[in-house]
Design a protein around this motif. Sequence first.
Motif, short mmCIF file in Angstrom:
data_model
loop_
_atom_site.label_atom_id
_atom_site.label_comp_id
_atom_site.label_asym_id
_atom_site.label_seq_id
_atom_site.Cartn_x
_atom_site.Cartn_y
_atom_site.Cartn_z
N VAL A 27 0.85 -1.19 0.00
CA VAL A 27 0.00 0.00 0.00
C VAL A 27 0.88 1.25 0.00
N PRO A 28 0.72 2.15 -0.96
CA PRO A 28 1.56 3.35 -1.02
C PRO A 28 1.24 4.32 0.11
N ARG A 29 2.12 5.29 0.33
CA ARG A 29 1.92 6.25 1.41
C ARG A 29 0.65 7.06 1.24
N SER A 30 0.23 7.24 -0.01
CA SER A 30 -0.97 8.03 -0.28
C SER A 30 -2.25 7.20 -0.13
N GLY A 31 -2.10 5.90 0.12
CA GLY A 31 -3.26 5.02 0.17
C GLY A 31 -3.83 4.86 1.56
N HIS A 32 -4.89 4.08 1.64
CA HIS A 32 -5.54 3.78 2.91
C HIS A 32 -5.85 2.30 2.99
N VAL A 33 -6.01 1.82 4.21
CA VAL A 33 -6.40 0.44 4.46
C VAL A 33 -7.70 0.47 5.27
N VAL A 34 -8.77 -0.01 4.68
CA VAL A 34 -10.07 -0.05 5.35
C VAL A 34 -10.26 -1.45 5.91
N ILE A 35 -10.42 -1.57 7.21
CA ILE A 35 -10.46 -2.89 7.83
C ILE A 35 -11.73 -3.10 8.66
N GLY A 37 -13.06 -3.53 11.86
CA GLY A 37 -12.55 -3.21 13.19
C GLY A 37 -13.03 -4.13 14.28
N ASP A 38 -13.94 -5.06 13.95
CA ASP A 38 -14.47 -5.98 14.96
C ASP A 38 -13.81 -7.36 14.93
N ASP A 39 -13.00 -7.61 13.91
CA ASP A 39 -12.41 -8.94 13.74
C ASP A 39 -11.07 -9.02 14.48
N PRO A 40 -10.96 -9.87 15.50
CA PRO A 40 -9.70 -9.95 16.25
C PRO A 40 -8.53 -10.42 15.41
N GLU A 41 -8.78 -11.23 14.39
CA GLU A 41 -7.69 -11.68 13.53
C GLU A 41 -7.14 -10.54 12.69
N VAL A 42 -8.04 -9.69 12.19
CA VAL A 42 -7.61 -8.53 11.40
C VAL A 42 -6.74 -7.61 12.24
N ALA A 43 -7.04 -7.53 13.53
CA ALA A 43 -6.28 -6.66 14.43
C ALA A 43 -4.83 -7.12 14.60
N THR A 44 -4.55 -8.40 14.31
CA THR A 44 -3.19 -8.93 14.52
C THR A 44 -2.26 -8.65 13.34
N LEU A 45 -2.78 -8.09 12.26
CA LEU A 45 -1.94 -7.86 11.09
C LEU A 45 -0.92 -6.76 11.34
N ASP A 46 0.13 -6.75 10.54
CA ASP A 46 1.22 -5.77 10.70
C ASP A 46 0.96 -4.56 9.81
N TYR A 47 0.42 -3.51 10.40
CA TYR A 47 0.12 -2.31 9.62
C TYR A 47 1.36 -1.42 9.57
N VAL A 48 1.88 -1.24 8.37
CA VAL A 48 3.12 -0.50 8.17
C VAL A 48 2.96 0.94 8.63
N ASN A 49 1.84 1.56 8.28
CA ASN A 49 1.56 2.94 8.68
C ASN A 49 0.17 3.00 9.30
N PRO A 50 0.07 2.91 10.62
CA PRO A 50 -1.23 2.90 11.29
C PRO A 50 -2.10 4.10 10.96
N ALA A 51 -1.49 5.22 10.56
CA ALA A 51 -2.25 6.41 10.23
C ALA A 51 -3.10 6.21 8.97
N GLN A 52 -2.75 5.23 8.16
CA GLN A 52 -3.51 4.96 6.94
C GLN A 52 -4.77 4.13 7.22
N VAL A 53 -4.86 3.53 8.39
CA VAL A 53 -5.92 2.56 8.67
C VAL A 53 -7.22 3.26 9.09
#
Length: 291
Positions: A27-35, A37-53
Amino acid sequence: NLEFDHGDIFRDLPDVRRTFNHLLKTVPRSGHVVINGDDPEVATLDYVNPAQVVRVGTGSACDVRITGFAETTEGSSFRLETAAGLWAEVRWGLPGIYNARNAAMAAVASGLAVFGREGFTRLQLDSLAKFLGVKRRQELLVPEGPVVVVEDFGHHPGAIRLTLASLRARYPDRFITAAFEPRSNTARSEVFQQEFAECFTPADRVLIGAIHRYEKLAPGKRLDTARLSAELTAQGRPTEYCQDNQQLLARLTSENTVEAAKQRKRLVVFFTNGSFDGIIGACAKHAAGLV
């Protein structure tokens, strides 16, 4: 959501998680990651830039919250809220909290693409009321009459459970029969043996069709439909497994005819990611003729 599936491709859940982590790195710096937020497994992922989430869900920690979800025989409704207040109120015909989540995440992603992080809630969502859904996702083949017939692409236990719960809310007075074809590479294997024994709870009756390409799996690697049938029946949910899908159709149409004559309303939902050997259309045609 992040859960194990596609057992012919992934070894286990950590393997699925690893693949998603590789994706996040692209995901580029200008992008976003829409997740979700209720899934505990999704929460375990390694988000490179939390500000994009951007977290979407029902929980209090979500950036966009789904609140006030309600489902009736007419449809469902919910609100989307952010820290700044109410974004939108949605009323539409699609069933289930899972579709509300799909709508919310699609709206967030579209809003981000058009208006950016600071203004994505400017996106208007009135058009959702006109959305009729997509084919084979809780598709109403026979919408009314003695026997309502629904086709659904669901083949993962989690999807089946949520769909049945939604149908139960929408059709509280109907006897629900779930017809399931173990067809996907994961569904026809032993991987979800226990999960399938737990996901049909909202149904009143279960009919299990023939395992697709049965002969391609070693005996110890197949879904044990006899065991599954026995476990569901022991739970108070009468279940039969059929080694031939035409046999299942004959059983289903016979039951529909008898119950229609007694003026008992039923709903039949087919779960498969394939053709079910053409019996879905045949059942729908028979049900329509009972009116």
